[in-house]
Design an enzyme around this catalytic site. Structure first.
Site, PDB file in Angstrom:
ATOM      1  N   TYR A 104       0.807  -1.225   0.000  1.00  0.00           N
ATOM      2  CA  TYR A 104       0.000   0.000   0.000  1.00  0.00           C
ATOM      3  C   TYR A 104       0.837   1.271   0.000  1.00  0.00           C
ATOM      4  O   TYR A 104       2.014   1.240   0.273  1.00  0.00           O
ATOM      5  CB  TYR A 104      -1.100  -0.008   1.039  1.00  0.00           C
ATOM      6  CG  TYR A 104      -0.791  -0.119   2.521  1.00  0.00           C
ATOM      7  CD1 TYR A 104       0.478   0.031   3.065  1.00  0.00           C
ATOM      8  CD2 TYR A 104      -1.857  -0.361   3.392  1.00  0.00           C
ATOM      9  CE1 TYR A 104       0.677  -0.060   4.438  1.00  0.00           C
ATOM     10  CE2 TYR A 104      -1.661  -0.444   4.765  1.00  0.00           C
ATOM     11  CZ  TYR A 104      -0.391  -0.293   5.277  1.00  0.00           C
ATOM     12  OH  TYR A 104      -0.197  -0.374   6.617  1.00  0.00           O
ATOM     13  N   GLU A 105       0.156   2.333  -0.394  1.00  0.00           N
ATOM     14  CA  GLU A 105       0.774   3.649  -0.599  1.00  0.00           C
ATOM     15  C   GLU A 105       1.971   3.553  -1.539  1.00  0.00           C
ATOM     16  O   GLU A 105       3.013   4.158  -1.336  1.00  0.00           O
ATOM     17  CB  GLU A 105       1.123   4.296   0.748  1.00  0.00           C
ATOM     18  CG  GLU A 105      -0.156   4.474   1.558  1.00  0.00           C
ATOM     19  CD  GLU A 105      -0.022   5.379   2.760  1.00  0.00           C
ATOM     20  OE1 GLU A 105       0.791   6.313   2.716  1.00  0.00           O
ATOM     21  OE2 GLU A 105      -0.770   5.158   3.732  1.00  0.00           O
TER      22      GLU A 105
END
Lengths: 305, 381, 257
Positions: free
Chosen positions: B364-365
């Site tokens: 994620y990110e």
């Protein structure tokens, strides 16, 4: 060498810790006198002079007048050492006396070596050897560090003492120990049940020993998982980490999850039929026996002490 | 150059560590098993300790501390519970921070201050079924209608969704514009008509952190909740993610540190052939590599945080920090399970949870691949 | 109302201790430093007293080298108003009388109405400083308190005795109290308060200005206690086993005392 030993009276009882002070004095071959704020009918058992002040007048907690009384006796006896138990009474009163006398106090003595006193440091991880530089020395002795002696048939010569010192702190009475929720991390003695107890009814054997010892009972994971004992009594990685003075592991093999939660205990007794159980590696004493027979026998004997 | 933390940073670490160990750690296992977000513990308590607005000025309800303090807080929380770490990171970096960076004064007072004070929990809605890493693929639309916008579309994999009150959401305001042009950012509040939640994800790790879909069905947003200028959304998203990477890198760092400590403690206790396994060189070498990689990650994370606090460009630094820390977390947690052997594979010890939690930090990110793209393109431009 | 809290910085007790060269104290290198656990309760009680009376000024005093300032900042972040560091690189070697003398020299004529200390430090553990300080100042003192209430300059406290019994004691201020674990729940220094602590006054006084009391004792040696030998194995008849174990418990532990 002369010692003045300080006995304690609380709530209608003469506390037994005077016998350890007597043991210490005997070990040091010292001449002794004893100080007590107590009553005439409950006297420590030894041969010699007892300076007795009336607890009715001077109360059980009244450091100002207890200090004044002690100063009188010190002036008379000129002891080399004034010895207290390292108890709530001793650690409160001892520094007051030491300051009034202008002498040193050495706290929580566990041993004597090379003319010095050995005391614990850093949560008992280290020992420090301390030398007194003053004419007299006030000592407090760690509870249990010196063997008690008991002279059942001797009685001291009683010399009454008194003072009219006005107290600054006013003792109002006692509050009884709280009952209820258990916090194993604060227990000084823990008796724990493992899978070896066999069935839920046997938890009672374990809790009875804990009670007789004045401690709490705990359990290992499998016993809690089986819901024989509630979770807040579980010792180990998924339960509590404990460090009591005495840990009695009953029928606990010593899985690493359990050891992690109790390895900081000061003294470990394991009761197990398997002498090769891993718990034996960290136990100070391994009793090879069936706990269902041994624990009730032990409990009975402790109750009758 | 100074590698020592300040007194304040040390105090913050001590405080967060004590809080994490006494309050967060005891329920980390059960919350993971029950996939339960405990807001009172994982957010409200953080607010009481002043952690929900660490880096923002006091006039906006923050504590006025620096990014290193923030990194330390997320690291210490994640050391015992990665879900709590990401709750704070998503709230602060992804929701409060873009409002701080791009919001006007009224928006800061109305939305940032309650977030910073921890009265409201924040979330960030960028990812869509067809647009994750590729923000330009955003299909959610925002159509101007009188004094506001009407949002339609679906966002997926949204951390803190459902429980959060404030969302920073991205939508296409110009259908003609290509790729990352024509996207705008909006502040959307929970309970706005037309805004609802879709399914809750069942995840491998960080299971005590809620992840849900956001569904916009003719959801009307006043123009005052446009964040930044119309069409500036891509920039908002990219700036936000630069900061977010420091949060995730700190989370990864904390997970790795927790796993290392668990492995070291175990190795000192576990005996084989009558010797603690920590005495075996094979184990020692593994632990040494783990510790070294963690320390290297920590230096990268703190250096990116330092840059963020001192107005130095930090996109590349935060990408490096996140890449290094997340891959370190995955490797170190896997090795920690190995050190614990069979016990490590059981749920009685925390390292299997840490290994499951670590994986998401590589995803994620911005996945590790995207971080390499960011770093690589900066090198070759 | 002026309140004084005396605090000591100590190593984390989980540390692996090494002896210093000369073996008179532990080696202070590579240790993590903390606020003495008992003192956290003292700080908390002072802050609660201030919250109760509304206006009060809390001074946190500590004796030691520069590194103690960080721990003092924690006390400031918990709610103390100002700090006094008595700068002393050899505070570790001072006996309780010397330490109490330094504090008394500072506190005398400062008009403190209430002084809190921990009941003992975790490293030296003598449990004397609070009481000695009170005696030097001519204040009453109560040790090992686990409950504290204040009304009109009078304090009603509970002392912890053995076995969980408490003694209830009333005392008029100014007074010194030494705090036992469990007296309250020490607060976390919140992040905004940590930042604010930066701006609070932290005065440094060289120890030479306050040192008037001669020591009465000295450390001759510090050492590790002997390690446990291999465990003892008891086997045999049940009643005999019980007697043997009781004998061991009496000799080796204090639990049957």
């Amino acid at each position: 060498m002369k010692m003045l030993l300080v006995a304690e009276y609380r709530d209608g009882k003469l506390l037994a810790n005077i016998n350890e002070l007597l043991g210490f004095a005997a070990e040091m071959s010292a001449d002794i006198a004893v100080f007590l704020v107590g009553t005439n009918d409950l006297l420590p058992k030894f041969q010699g002079q007892l300076y007795l002040a009336d607890v009715g007048k001077h109360l059980e907690y009244n450091p100002d007048s207890h200090k004044a009384l002690l100063l009188q006796v010190v002036e008379k006896e000129l002891p080399d050492f004034i010895v207290f138990s390292h108890s709530s009474y001793g650690w409160d009163l001892a520094p007051r006396l030491a300051f009034a006398l202008g002498v040193s106090q050495i706290s929580e003595v566990v041993a004597v070596a090379e003319g010095c006193f050995v005391i614990p440091a850093c949560n008992a991880k280290l020992r420090r050897q301390v030398k007194s530089l003053s004419l007299r020395t006030v000592l407090t002795l760690q509870v249990g560090a010196f063997s008690a002696i008991d002279n059942p048939d001797t009685l001291p010569t009683v010399l009454p003492i008194d003072t009219d010192e006005v107290p600054h702190a006013h003792f109002q009475g006692y509050e009884a120990a709280a009952q209820g929720g258990v916090d194993l991390t604060k227990a000084g003695i823990i008796v724990s049940a493992g899978r070896g107890i066999g069935k839920p009814e046997n938890v009672a054997i374990i809790s009875a020993l804990a009670k007789a010892l004045g401690g709490e009972y705990g359990a290992s994971r499998p016993v809690v998982d089986a819901q024989w004992v509630e979770h807040n009594r579980q010792v180990g990685t998924t339960g509590q980490s404990v460090a009591p003075k005495l840990y009695v592991a009953c029928g606990i093999s010593g899985a690493i999850q359990h050891l992690a939660g109790m390895k900081k205990s000061e003294f470990v007794v394991a009761v197990n039929t398997d002498r090769d159980a891993p718990i034996s590696e960290i136990a100070d004493v391994l009793v090879v026996a069936d706990l269902k027979q041994f624990i009730p026998a032990l409990t009975e004997k402790i109750r009758s002490l | 150059m100074n590698f020592e933390l300040t007194e304040e940073q040390n105090l913050i670490r001590d405080m967060v560590r004590e809080f994490a160990e006494t309050e967060v750690a005891p329920t980390a296992k059960i919350r993971d098993e029950e996939e339960r977000f405990d807001r009172a513990l994982m957010f409200d308590r953080l607010a009481e300790l002043g952690l929900t607005g660490i880096v923002f000025p006091e006039e906006y309800g923050g504590a006025g501390a620096d990014y290193i303090s923030y990194a330390i807080a997320v690291e210490e929380l994640s050391r015992v519970c990665a879900s709590t770490g990401v709750t704070l990171s998503a709230h602060l970096s992804l929701c409060a921070n873009p409002i701080y960076l791009f919001g006007n004064e009224e928006q800061k007072q109305q939305f940032l201050a309650p977030l910073a004070r921890g009265e409201k929990l924040g979330a960030f809605g960028l990812t869509e079924p067809s647009a994750g890493t590729d923000a330009g693929g955003t299909r959610t639309t925002a159509v101007k209608d009188g004094k506001g916008y009407i949002l339609n579309g679906t966002k997926i994999f949204i951390t803190n969704a459902g429980d959060a009150e404030t969302y920073v959401v991205f939508a296409r305001t110009d259908k003609q514009a290509q790729k990352h042009h024509g996207i705008s950012a909006f502040i959307v509040e929970k309970n706005t008509q037309g805004f609802s939640f879709g399914k809750k994800e069942q995840k491998m790790g960080i299971r005590s952190s809620p992840t849900m879909e956001l569904v916009f069905d003719n959801c009307r947003i006043p123009a005052s909740q446009l964040l930044g200028e119309e069409g500036q959304g891509f920039k908002v998203a990219m700036k936000t993610l630069d900061g977010g990477r420091i949060g995730i890198a700190s989370q990864a760092l904390g997970i790795a540190q927790g796993a290392l400590e668990a492995a070291v403690n175990y190795a000192k206790e576990r005996k084989q052939f009558d010797t603690p396994i920590a005495k075996f060189q094979g184990i020692q070498f593994q632990l040494a590599d783990m510790a070294t990689q963690i320390e290297a990650s920590r230096l990268l994370v703190y250096s990116a945080a330092y840059k963020a606090s001192h107005g130095i460009s930090y996109s590349q630094a935060s990408a490096m920090a996140k890449l290094m820390a997340s891959e370190t977390a995955m490797r170190v947690t896997t090795q920690a399970v190995q050190v614990l052997g069979g016990y490590g594979y059981t749920r009685e010890f925390p390292v299997e949870r840490m290994m499951r939690d670590a994986k998401i930090t590589e995803i994620y990110e911005g996945t590790s691949e995207v971080q390499r793209m960011v770093i690589g393109s900066a090198l070759t431009k | 109302m002026k309140i004084l809290v005396c605090m000591k910085q100590v190593p984390d007790m989980e540390s692996k201790f090494k002896l210093s060269p000369g073996a008179l104290w532990y080696d202070t290198a590579d240790l993590a430093w903390r606020m003495n656990e008992y003192d956290e309760y003292a700080v908390e009680q002072a802050v609660r007293l201030k919250e109760q009376v509304g206006t009060a000024d809390i001074t946190i005093l500590s004796i030691g080298p520069d590194r103690i300032k960080e721990t003092m900042k924690k006390a400031l972040a918990m709610g103390c108003d100002r700090g006094v560091q008595v700068a002393d690189d050899v505070a570790w070697a001072k006996d309780p009388l010397a330490i109490a003398g330094i504090i008394a020299e500072y506190a005398r004529s400062k008009d403190f109405s209430c002084i809190f200390t921990g009941m003992q430090s975790q490293d030296r553990g003598s449990g004397q400083v609070g009481v000695l300080l009170a005696e030097m100042l001519g204040f009453p003192s109560v040790t090992t308190i686990v409950d504290f209430t204040h009304e009109n300059g009078e304090y009603l406290v509970k002392r912890e005795l053995e076995g969980g019994v408490k003694a209830i004691v009333k005392v008029k201020g100014p007074a010194v109290f030494t705090c036992q674990l469990g007296l309250n729940s020490p607060r976390y220094p919140t992040l905004p308060n940590i930042m604010k602590a930066k701006k609070k006054e932290l005065l440094t006084i060289p120890v030479e200005q306050l040192q008037k009391t001669a020591p009465q004792q000295e450390t001759t040696r510090i050492f590790f206690p002997e390690k446990k030998g291999g465990g003892l194995i008891l086997e045999g008849d049940i009643p005999a086993l019980a007697d043997q174990l009781i004998k061991i418990l009496k000799e080796k532990t204090s639990v049957l005392a």
